[in-house]
Enzyme design. Structure first.
Site, mmCIF file in Angstrom:
data_model
loop_
_atom_site.group_PDB
_atom_site.id
_atom_site.type_symbol
_atom_site.label_atom_id
_atom_site.label_comp_id
_atom_site.label_asym_id
_atom_site.label_seq_id
_atom_site.Cartn_x
_atom_site.Cartn_y
_atom_site.Cartn_z
ATOM 1 N N HIS A 10 0.832 -1.217 0.000
ATOM 2 C CA HIS A 10 0.000 0.000 0.000
ATOM 3 C C HIS A 10 0.857 1.255 0.000
ATOM 4 O O HIS A 10 1.551 1.548 0.973
ATOM 5 C CB HIS A 10 -0.945 -0.005 1.209
ATOM 6 C CG HIS A 10 -1.901 1.131 1.211
ATOM 7 N ND1 HIS A 10 -3.082 1.109 0.498
ATOM 8 C CD2 HIS A 10 -1.856 2.348 1.794
ATOM 9 C CE1 HIS A 10 -3.729 2.252 0.670
ATOM 10 N NE2 HIS A 10 -2.996 3.027 1.454
ATOM 11 N N HIS B 242 -9.409 1.625 1.798
ATOM 12 C CA HIS B 242 -9.092 2.002 3.179
ATOM 13 C C HIS B 242 -10.313 1.659 4.011
ATOM 14 O O HIS B 242 -11.443 1.825 3.549
ATOM 15 C CB HIS B 242 -8.848 3.510 3.298
ATOM 16 C CG HIS B 242 -7.674 4.015 2.507
ATOM 17 N ND1 HIS B 242 -7.788 4.584 1.269
ATOM 18 C CD2 HIS B 242 -6.353 4.038 2.811
ATOM 19 C CE1 HIS B 242 -6.589 4.945 0.835
ATOM 20 N NE2 HIS B 242 -5.696 4.623 1.738
ATOM 21 N N GLU C 190 -9.997 3.440 9.619
ATOM 22 C CA GLU C 190 -8.663 3.935 9.968
ATOM 23 C C GLU C 190 -8.687 4.686 11.313
ATOM 24 O O GLU C 190 -7.867 4.423 12.172
ATOM 25 C CB GLU C 190 -8.177 4.862 8.846
ATOM 26 C CG GLU C 190 -6.784 5.418 9.053
ATOM 27 C CD GLU C 190 -6.284 6.192 7.835
ATOM 28 O OE1 GLU C 190 -7.061 6.354 6.868
ATOM 29 O OE2 GLU C 190 -5.131 6.631 7.861
HETATM 30 ZN ZN ZN Z 1 -3.543 5.008 1.970
#
Ligand code: ZN
Length: 408
Positions: A65, A210, A213
């Site tokens: 990533h 994503h 997070e």
């Molecule tokens: Zn990222």
């Protein structure tokens, strides 16, 4: 056909097998990995690649990533709180993009190669990094990313994404793999996700998103409350989240090359579902440290394949995966350090390959692609120490090979 010899070979297979005084016979793929003396007898015609007596051979690292488009950030963005960071990204995004050019991109890709990475999962938000990625010697899974939550913009955003994906497909090769990404559950309209994933299913390409997070993201998704309220009002005039975390994950059913990035705030139910999807988690610990106060709890990921990423320079200070490995050793201090070192090398080799759908990479084994790096360590007497010492002491590799071709 060539034969390369090394004092130590870390195969990074499931058992973490290590061969002392080993050799690897290869052309584009690996033909055999075994003891050097046996291979010299079995393949007398193989061209010998000379190496130093302290050489260590291991699979090329896989950074699952990364955002190359943000590499012009150097001290501009603000850290310590996710929303503070996001606000600074929105403010400086255009200025950072303006500074981006092919020369700087290829310099960064060279640095990435010299620091041991042979494969990347590159998230592209705009397509500005396409030319440099196509020209690079690295293996690149190129994730065209979809982003945007305004309902009236869905058609336009989808048309733009399709055009970027088609454009990248024209360059598909044995080293360049067009793929698709969904930015995150909070930043995309569910209809746009649905349309993009329809293409991913038809094309059987790798997909990434994503997910969970920050605490602010979770609070917004579950209750439409918290720090995201003012962000959405300011930038999008939106007052309610469009999807719950679990519903977001359910949209990804049936995709075989799937990964979710961060997942620091993912709850038990979400993690169970990620496991059910057979998806991987891209772990970016330095990015998490800079933007959040939390770290990913590795003990909770039992049964989920975890890979390692640097994220972009928007949330990191280097794109070296060895730097990320070193940081990981210190941040996950609840685990025995030698066991952790082995796990981390698995994260950045075979697990990275799985996350990106690069089935033929990430391990030194007959039939796999000949992607490997050569490092050196001169003080090792016990093979049990190798994983930890190679992480601690490798800044740059001695050489690097992709599909049997020397690239560093
Ligand atoms: Zn990222």
């Amino acid at each position: 056909m060539k034969l390369i010899l090394a004092k130590w070979i870390l195969t990074c297979d499931d058992e973490f097998s290590i061969i002392e005084d080993g050799g690897l016979v290869f052309s584009e793929q690996i033909i055999e990995v075994a003891k050097a003396e046996d291979l010299k007898l079995k393949y007398p015609g193989a061209e010998l690649v000379q190496t130093k007596p302290d050489s260590v051979l291991l699979p090329g690292l896989i950074n699952s990533h990364i955002h190359l488009e943000f590499l012009e950030n150097n001290s501009k963005l603000r850290y310590g709180d996710f929303l503070r960071w996001l606000d600074s990204v929105m403010t400086h995004r255009e200025e950072l993009m303006e500074k981006l050019n092919d020369e700087n991109l290829s310099k960064s890709l060279d640095f990435i190669a010299k620091t041991g990475t042979t494969s990347l999962g590159a998230i592209s938000s705009y397509g500005f990094d396409l030319k440099a990625c196509v020209a690079s010697a690295l293996n690149i899974v190129y994730f065209n990313e979809a982003l945007g939550s305004k309902p009236e913009m869905v058609d336009t955003l989808f048309a733009d994404l399709k055009a970027r994906f088609e454009n990248s497909r024209a360059f598909a090769s044995s080293r360049f793999f067009p793929a698709l990404a969904i930015h995150s559950p909070y930043s995309i309209h569910p209809i746009l996700t649905k349309e993009v994933l329809k293409i991913a299913r038809e094309e059987n390409c790798a997909v990434s998103a994503h997910f969970c997070e920050s605490e602010a993201e979770l609070e917004w998704l579950e209750k439409s409350k918290g720090g995201f309220v003012s962000f959405f009002k300011k930038f999008l005039n939106q007052s309610k989240a469009l999807i719950k975390p679990k519903e977001f994950l359910e949209q990804f059913k049936g995709l075989s090359k799937l990964s979710f990035t961060h997942c620091v705030q993912a709850g038990k139910e979400e993690l169970e579902y990620i496991k059910e999807l057979n998806a991987s988690i891209n772990h970016c610990p330095r990015s998490n440290r800079l933007l959040l106060s939390n770290k990913l709890n590795l003990a909770k990921l039992e049964g989920i394949d975890t890979s390692l990423g640097t994220d972009g320079l928007s949330s990191n200070f280097s794109l070296s995966l060895f730097d990320e490995l070193r940081y990981s050793l210190f941040v996950h201090d609840e685990q025995d350090i030698n066991t952790l070192a082995k796990d981390l090398l698995h994260f950045s080799t075979k697990n990275g390959a799985k996350a990106l759908g690069l089935d033929n990479k990430g391990e030194l084994k007959a039939g796999k692609d000949a992607d490997f790096i050569l490092c050196s360590l001169n003080g090792i007497s016990k093979k049990e120490d190798l994983a930890l010492q190679i992480i601690l002491h490798t800044k740059f590799v001695k050489s690097s090979y992709i599909l049997g071709e020397k690239i560093v």
